[in-house]
Design a protein around this motif. Structure first.
Motif, PDB file in Angstrom:
ATOM      1  N   LEU A 394       0.797  -1.231   0.000  1.00  0.00           N
ATOM      2  CA  LEU A 394       0.000   0.000   0.000  1.00  0.00           C
ATOM      3  C   LEU A 394       0.823   1.273   0.000  1.00  0.00           C
ATOM      4  CD1 LEU A 394      -2.650  -1.072   2.663  1.00  0.00           C
ATOM      5  CD2 LEU A 394      -3.004  -0.933   0.215  1.00  0.00           C
ATOM      6  N   THR A 395       2.098   1.179   0.325  1.00  0.00           N
ATOM      7  CA  THR A 395       2.858   2.409   0.566  1.00  0.00           C
ATOM      8  C   THR A 395       3.931   2.679  -0.478  1.00  0.00           C
ATOM      9  OG1 THR A 395       4.483   1.263   1.952  1.00  0.00           O
ATOM     10  CG2 THR A 395       2.516   2.122   3.032  1.00  0.00           C
ATOM     11  N   ASP A 396       4.076   1.814  -1.455  1.00  0.00           N
ATOM     12  CA  ASP A 396       5.145   1.995  -2.431  1.00  0.00           C
ATOM     13  C   ASP A 396       4.560   2.513  -3.740  1.00  0.00           C
ATOM     14  OD1 ASP A 396       7.717   2.039  -3.256  1.00  0.00           O
ATOM     15  OD2 ASP A 396       8.143  -0.064  -2.810  1.00  0.00           O
ATOM     16  N   LEU A 397       5.430   2.862  -4.679  1.00  0.00           N
ATOM     17  CA  LEU A 397       4.984   3.354  -5.972  1.00  0.00           C
ATOM     18  C   LEU A 397       4.163   2.286  -6.689  1.00  0.00           C
ATOM     19  CD1 LEU A 397       8.230   5.120  -7.248  1.00  0.00           C
ATOM     20  CD2 LEU A 397       6.267   6.149  -6.125  1.00  0.00           C
ATOM     21  N   ILE A 398       3.021   2.697  -7.248  1.00  0.00           N
ATOM     22  CA  ILE A 398       2.180   1.743  -7.965  1.00  0.00           C
ATOM     23  C   ILE A 398       2.846   1.300  -9.264  1.00  0.00           C
ATOM     24  CG2 ILE A 398       0.878   3.473  -9.275  1.00  0.00           C
ATOM     25  CD1 ILE A 398      -0.521   0.283  -7.604  1.00  0.00           C
ATOM     26  N   SER A 399       3.822   2.104  -9.732  1.00  0.00           N
ATOM     27  CA  SER A 399       4.525   1.746 -10.968  1.00  0.00           C
ATOM     28  C   SER A 399       5.474   0.574 -10.769  1.00  0.00           C
ATOM     29  CB  SER A 399       5.291   2.963 -11.502  1.00  0.00           C
ATOM     30  OG  SER A 399       6.171   3.462 -10.513  1.00  0.00           O
ATOM     31  N   ARG A 400       5.772   0.241  -9.491  1.00  0.00           N
ATOM     32  CA  ARG A 400       6.654  -0.904  -9.228  1.00  0.00           C
ATOM     33  C   ARG A 400       5.827  -2.161  -9.048  1.00  0.00           C
ATOM     34  NH1 ARG A 400      10.396   1.917  -4.518  1.00  0.00           N
ATOM     35  NH2 ARG A 400      11.347   3.519  -5.841  1.00  0.00           N
ATOM     36  N   PRO A 401       6.310  -3.292  -9.519  1.00  0.00           N
ATOM     37  CA  PRO A 401       5.553  -4.539  -9.359  1.00  0.00           C
ATOM     38  C   PRO A 401       5.571  -5.021  -7.916  1.00  0.00           C
ATOM     39  CG  PRO A 401       7.706  -4.979 -10.342  1.00  0.00           C
ATOM     40  CD  PRO A 401       7.571  -3.484 -10.280  1.00  0.00           C
ATOM     41  N   ASP A 402       4.547  -5.771  -7.538  1.00  0.00           N
ATOM     42  CA  ASP A 402       4.502  -6.410  -6.218  1.00  0.00           C
ATOM     43  C   ASP A 402       5.403  -7.647  -6.279  1.00  0.00           C
ATOM     44  OD1 ASP A 402       3.951  -7.689  -3.867  1.00  0.00           O
ATOM     45  OD2 ASP A 402       1.778  -7.625  -4.067  1.00  0.00           O
ATOM     46  N   LEU A 403       6.513  -7.612  -5.521  1.00  0.00           N
ATOM     47  CA  LEU A 403       7.499  -8.686  -5.575  1.00  0.00           C
ATOM     48  C   LEU A 403       7.157  -9.856  -4.662  1.00  0.00           C
ATOM     49  CD1 LEU A 403      10.742  -6.490  -5.639  1.00  0.00           C
ATOM     50  CD2 LEU A 403       9.489  -7.491  -7.580  1.00  0.00           C
ATOM     51  N   GLY A 404       5.987  -9.788  -3.998  1.00  0.00           N
ATOM     52  CA  GLY A 404       5.573 -10.905  -3.160  1.00  0.00           C
ATOM     53  C   GLY A 404       6.261 -10.957  -1.813  1.00  0.00           C
ATOM     54  N   GLN A 405       6.831  -9.850  -1.369  1.00  0.00           N
ATOM     55  CA  GLN A 405       7.485  -9.831  -0.067  1.00  0.00           C
ATOM     56  C   GLN A 405       6.465  -9.599   1.041  1.00  0.00           C
ATOM     57  OE1 GLN A 405      10.392  -6.731  -0.649  1.00  0.00           O
ATOM     58  NE2 GLN A 405      11.838  -8.088  -1.731  1.00  0.00           N
ATOM     59  N   ASP A 406       6.950  -9.480   2.275  1.00  0.00           N
ATOM     60  CA  ASP A 406       6.050  -9.238   3.392  1.00  0.00           C
ATOM     61  C   ASP A 406       5.189  -8.008   3.121  1.00  0.00           C
ATOM     62  OD1 ASP A 406       7.293 -11.344   4.525  1.00  0.00           O
ATOM     63  OD2 ASP A 406       8.264 -10.225   6.154  1.00  0.00           O
ATOM     64  N   ARG A 407       3.920  -8.129   3.410  1.00  0.00           N
ATOM     65  CA  ARG A 407       2.985  -7.036   3.158  1.00  0.00           C
ATOM     66  C   ARG A 407       2.942  -6.049   4.331  1.00  0.00           C
ATOM     67  NH1 ARG A 407      -2.247 -10.489   1.316  1.00  0.00           N
ATOM     68  NH2 ARG A 407      -1.426 -11.892   2.901  1.00  0.00           N
ATOM     69  N   ASN A 408       2.649  -4.791   4.008  1.00  0.00           N
ATOM     70  CA  ASN A 408       2.367  -3.803   5.046  1.00  0.00           C
ATOM     71  C   ASN A 408       1.063  -4.182   5.738  1.00  0.00           C
ATOM     72  OD1 ASN A 408       3.321  -1.837   2.408  1.00  0.00           O
ATOM     73  ND2 ASN A 408       4.542  -1.769   4.284  1.00  0.00           N
ATOM     74  N   LEU A 409       1.025  -3.962   7.039  1.00  0.00           N
ATOM     75  CA  LEU A 409      -0.183  -4.271   7.815  1.00  0.00           C
ATOM     76  C   LEU A 409      -0.479  -3.102   8.755  1.00  0.00           C
ATOM     77  CD1 LEU A 409      -2.462  -6.101   8.786  1.00  0.00           C
ATOM     78  CD2 LEU A 409      -0.821  -7.259  10.274  1.00  0.00           C
ATOM     79  N   PHE A 410      -1.689  -2.545   8.630  1.00  0.00           N
ATOM     80  CA  PHE A 410      -2.120  -1.421   9.460  1.00  0.00           C
ATOM     81  C   PHE A 410      -3.354  -1.842  10.238  1.00  0.00           C
ATOM     82  CE2 PHE A 410      -0.617   0.143   5.280  1.00  0.00           C
ATOM     83  CZ  PHE A 410       0.619   0.631   5.684  1.00  0.00           C
ATOM     84  N   LYS A 411      -3.307  -1.682  11.556  1.00  0.00           N
ATOM     85  CA  LYS A 411      -4.407  -2.122  12.408  1.00  0.00           C
ATOM     86  C   LYS A 411      -4.823  -0.972  13.330  1.00  0.00           C
ATOM     87  CE  LYS A 411      -4.163  -6.360  14.075  1.00  0.00           C
ATOM     88  NZ  LYS A 411      -5.018  -7.203  13.219  1.00  0.00           N
ATOM     89  N   ASP A 412      -6.124  -0.650  13.315  1.00  0.00           N
ATOM     90  CA  ASP A 412      -6.691   0.368  14.200  1.00  0.00           C
ATOM     91  C   ASP A 412      -7.785  -0.250  15.064  1.00  0.00           C
ATOM     92  OD1 ASP A 412      -5.103   2.291  13.093  1.00  0.00           O
ATOM     93  OD2 ASP A 412      -6.735   3.591  12.432  1.00  0.00           O
ATOM     94  N   ARG A 413      -7.843   0.191  16.336  1.00  0.00           N
ATOM     95  CA  ARG A 413      -8.936  -0.188  17.231  1.00  0.00           C
ATOM     96  C   ARG A 413      -9.504   1.091  17.826  1.00  0.00           C
ATOM     97  NH1 ARG A 413      -7.953  -3.733  14.638  1.00  0.00           N
ATOM     98  NH2 ARG A 413      -7.428  -5.912  15.139  1.00  0.00           N
ATOM     99  N   TYR A 414     -10.839   1.251  17.754  1.00  0.00           N
ATOM    100  CA  TYR A 414     -11.504   2.467  18.230  1.00  0.00           C
ATOM    101  C   TYR A 414     -12.456   2.125  19.369  1.00  0.00           C
ATOM    102  CZ  TYR A 414     -10.134   3.412  13.384  1.00  0.00           C
ATOM    103  OH  TYR A 414      -9.432   3.491  12.212  1.00  0.00           O
ATOM    104  N   THR A 415     -12.310   2.828  20.481  1.00  0.00           N
ATOM    105  CA  THR A 415     -13.205   2.660  21.628  1.00  0.00           C
ATOM    106  C   THR A 415     -13.636   4.056  22.076  1.00  0.00           C
ATOM    107  OG1 THR A 415     -11.944   0.703  22.294  1.00  0.00           O
ATOM    108  CG2 THR A 415     -13.495   1.616  23.888  1.00  0.00           C
ATOM    109  N   ASN A 416     -14.877   4.422  21.776  1.00  0.00           N
ATOM    110  CA  ASN A 416     -15.349   5.770  22.040  1.00  0.00           C
ATOM    111  C   ASN A 416     -16.705   5.722  22.746  1.00  0.00           C
ATOM    112  OD1 ASN A 416     -13.187   6.541  20.319  1.00  0.00           O
ATOM    113  ND2 ASN A 416     -14.523   6.282  18.546  1.00  0.00           N
TER     114      ASN A 416
END
Length: 813
Positions: A394-416
């Protein structure tokens, strides 16, 4: 003698002809037993076409009434109907007194006045425990809108609301992305977004993005207040959007409704609800399941939404409502495209391992109490427990191919959780009714946010939202908690100077505390993926501010056909989590970034002429100081970066107009149960940076602010069949503050070209039980895009869907 008789006959004949040709005006005022005007009373001359709805002060006027004997009928919500025999042979002015109907139970329910013809109307000056006088408002009545509700098609549902810039990120309507008057459409962040009067965003203060959008099929109406609604609902620049959900019917113990929809690319939606009233309990429950593959590869989704509401009224003056909402979805994200890829094939996907997952739980307890006719109280306790996870490249240039390495992971928890309480008091000054609103709000938000690398994804594309455990994964390289606290006091008063003219001042006190506590890791790797540099840092921020903002509104109500309104209000936008931290490696945030301030103002004219012509024309002005934006820059190593900071002050000035004409009744008033209306709305926006720290922004256009937004269409309705056709045009807009026309290599910045989209929807009532509906989205099969994303669901160009077909069968028992 004969001549005298002939002259007398001629005189009587001419006099009768003159009397027959004459018409008169019947006017007066509808009052209650205390002498106060009754709002929006319906006045009709029985068995004729003479009919009118009185104004908010009880005044009414029937024009062009022919001489004769009539039966006058008057009715209003909460009152017993009254009839009166009258003889019209001259202008008549009379008062009618209505008795309160003690059996009326919905006197504390907020209701927008629904007209006979149009699918969009306006809020009353006072409704429930809210004050709307002097403000621009729109109410979309969903039952009167012929549109693709199964897919939450924003373009169709909001077609009669002027000035909305719409982001289209998915064809299923999972997320709402609209911005008004040149403000950012991203997940409705510039609106205070509510459901039944309480917050539904991730964090109303620190992260006002909404990943949950109430399904149109369970929504009764959508209430929109522009700009200067901040004094009652918050400090935001955009105003308020409130989704008022359906309730069970009051006249039956049980009702079942099922809507089954199929559509292009495997779209399937089943929506089922039950509701009714048993004794002193009113209930409603809804469940929806939605799934499909979407137009592009790697874009399948699965959505579930459930909602239940139970209202108990032990006595007429008191009501207690308990509500719960659950929504979850898993969406495969096809990623963005470069400009070259979009030009070659907008349907393609170059990311197969991107996924997005959301779980949303909303709860509320609402208490209403009417002390007497002059004093009402409402208190809402609400809470949110939710999460959202995103994984992929999700964070790299879209013009570069996905090389199949570890993926970015973003996790949010909301308690309001929070509470908002309001007290509405009606009093008199010199025989003029005045209205005072006072309220309090307490809000506590807590967000837990992590960013890191997920488990190794080189062997597959499955959705996996767990962090890696090997040393190479570096676990979560960013982990923050964001506690927020907010206490607010607000007051607003309608001072009715005359029966037509009102002044509405307001004031709001805010105490805001935002904190950030966490750590992050900076990692540099070589081309082989080996870590060559690592730095761990801790960060703690605590920001306390308190301030007072004010505003004033003006309202002149000549009659239902002619009204003037105007207002100005200060605004404030606190820095949110997205401003402080970016998930994109190439985006750098200014450590000295600060809150935004400004004001918004409106002046306009509106009215509804005999339910034939509906219009609203207004001018607006939004001044935005210390506006947060991004621009292309370079770091110390001369690498290209996006720099986020307070770029300066901007001003959005524009015109919004809406008009709808019911053609058949305009040509022939005797036509009943059939209508053909034409509508158009136009928004002209001049949004520019006027004072900037960076000379690259001077006199440049504000990003995501098209100069022209125009929509027009036709709607036809009779007892069984209805259809609507519309055209929506949005002019070109820039994706960044430097107004870059040529796209950057990552396609995040650059021009978003103008586009025109057409839609067609229809409905046929087979019987009282069965209804058949159909819709064609993007009728002309236009290739276009509405946004350039800097991360999710891109980065890069996010293409809109091509032409799609939908068919719905509704069963109601």
């Amino acid at each position: 003698m004969r001549k005298t008789i002939i002259l007398a006959i001629l005189f009587i004949t001419v006099t009768a002809m003159q009397l027959a040709a004459q018409t008169f005006t019947l006017s007066g005022k509808i009052k209650n037993a205390k002498g106060d005007g009754v709002t929006k009373a319906s006045v009709t001359l029985k068995n004729t076409t003479y009919s009118v709805v009185g104004d908010t002060l009880g005044n009414f006027q029937l024009t062009n009434v022919k001489p004769g004997n009539y039966t006058l009928t008057v009715s209003a919500i909460g009152f017993k109907s009254a009839t009166k025999t009258i003889k019209v042979n001259s202008g008549i002015k009379l008062d009618v007194i209505l008795e309160i109907d003690v059996r009326q139970l919905k006197d504390v329910t907020i209701q927008a006045e629904k007209d006979k013809t149009f699918g969009v109307t306006r809020l009353k000056g006072v409704e429930g425990t809210t004050i709307n006088a002097g403000k621009k408002s729109e109410v979309i009545v969903l039952d009167d809108v012929t549109a693709n509700k199964a897919s939450n098609n924003t373009r169709q549902i909001y077609s009669k609301v002027a000035g909305l810039n719409i982001w289209e990120s998915d064809g299923a309507g999972i997320q709402l992305g609209i911005g008004g008057r040149g403000l950012n459409p991203n997940r409705v962040t510039n609106f205070n977004t509510r459901q039944n009067g309480y917050d539904i965003a991730a964090d109303a203060l620190g992260y006002p993005e909404s990943y949950y959008t109430p399904p149109a099929e369970m929504t009764d109406r959508i209430e929109i207040l522009r700009g200067a609604s901040s004094l009652q609902y918050g400090t935001q620049f955009g105003g308020l959007i409130n989704f008022k959900l359906k309730e069970g019917p009051l006249d039956k113990p049980f009702e079942f409704t099922s809507r089954e929809t199929v559509g292009s690319w495997g779209f399937f939606n089943t929506a089922n609800s039950i509701g009714g009233k048993v004794g002193k309990v009113q209930y409603y429950a809804y469940y929806e399941h939605k799934q499909g593959d979407s137009w592009r590869p790697n874009s399948n989704y699965n959505v579930n939404t459930a909602y239940t509401s139970v209202t108990y009224k032990p006595v007429d003056k008191m009501g207690i409502t308990v509500q719960y909402t659950h929504m979850d979805y898993l969406a495969h994200q096809p990623g963005g495209l470069t400009d070259a890829e979009f030009a070659t094939d907008p349907q393609q996907s170059v990311r197969a391992r991107n996924w997005f997952q959301v779980g949303w739980n909303l709860g509320a307890v609402i208490f209403d109490y009417k002390f007497n006719d002059k004093l009402k109280f409402n208190s809402r306790f609400f809470g949110l427990y939710a999460d959202r996870d995103a994984t992929g490249d999700l964070t790299d240039l879209i013009s570069r191919p996905d090389l199949g390495q570890d993926r970015n992971l973003f996790k949010d928890r909301y308690t309001n959780y929070g509470n908002e309480s309001r007290l509405l008091y009606t009093y008199n000054i010199k025989n003029q009714t005045q209205t005072l609103l006072v309220g309090t709000r307490y809000y506590r938000g807590y967000t837990d946010r992590q960013q890191g690398l997920g488990t190794n994804g080189s062997t597959g594309t499955a959705a996996d939202f767990t962090y890696g455990t090997s040393s190479a994964d570096n676990d979560a390289y960013s982990h923050y908690t964001f506690p927020n606290y907010n206490v607010a006091l607000f007051a607003e008063n309608i001072f009715r100077i005359t029966s037509k003219f009102s002044i509405i001042p307001g004031i709001r006190f805010e105490n805001i505390i935002t904190k950030a506590d966490g750590s992050y890791t900076i990692i540099n790797s070589d081309q082989a993926g080996n870590v060559v540099f690592r730095k761990d840092s801790a960060e703690n921020k605590n920001n306390i501010r308190h301030f007072v903002i004010g505003g004033i509104g003006l309202s002149y109500y000549q009659n239902e056909a002619l009204q003037f309104y105007g207002n100005v209000s200060q605004n404030y936008r606190a820095i949110n989590f997205s401003d402080l931290y970016s998930v994109v490696k190439t985006t750098v945030v200014d450590p000295n970034i600060k809150d935004e301030t400004g004001y918004s103002a409106d002046i306009g004219m509106r009215g509804n002429i005999s339910d034939i012509f509906n219009y609203d024309i207004s001018l607006f002005d939004i001044y935005y100081n210390d506006r947060i934006g991004t621009y292309q820059s370079y770091d110390a190593n001369n690498n290209s970066i996006q720099y986020r900071t307070n770029v300066g002050a901007s001003q959005n000035i524009g015109l919004e107009s809406f008009a709808e004409l019911e053609l058949l009744h305009y040509l022939n008033k005797t036509i009943k149960n059939t209508s053909l209306s034409v509508f158009s709305n136009l928004s002209l926006i001049n949004a520019k940076y006027i004072h900037t720290l960076n000379p690259a922004f001077n006199n440049k256009k504000v990003e995501l602010a098209p100069d022209v937004i125009f929509k027009t269409g036709l709607s036809y309705k009779n007892r069984r069949f209805s259809a609507s056709y519309q055209i929506a045009y949005t002019s070109s807009q820039f994706a960044d503050a430097t107004n870059a026309v040529l796209p950057t290599p990552d396609s995040i910045d650059g021009l978003v070209p103008a586009y025109t989209v057409m839609d067609l929807s229809a409905e046929y009532k087979l019987s009282r039980i069965f209804v058949l509906q159909g819709s064609i989205n993007n009728l002309a099969n236009t290739n276009y895009f509405t946004r350039r994303a800097d991360s999710y669901p891109g980065p890069g160009i996010v293409p809109a869907d091509e032409r799609a077909f939908f068919l719905t069968l509704q069963v109601k028992l």
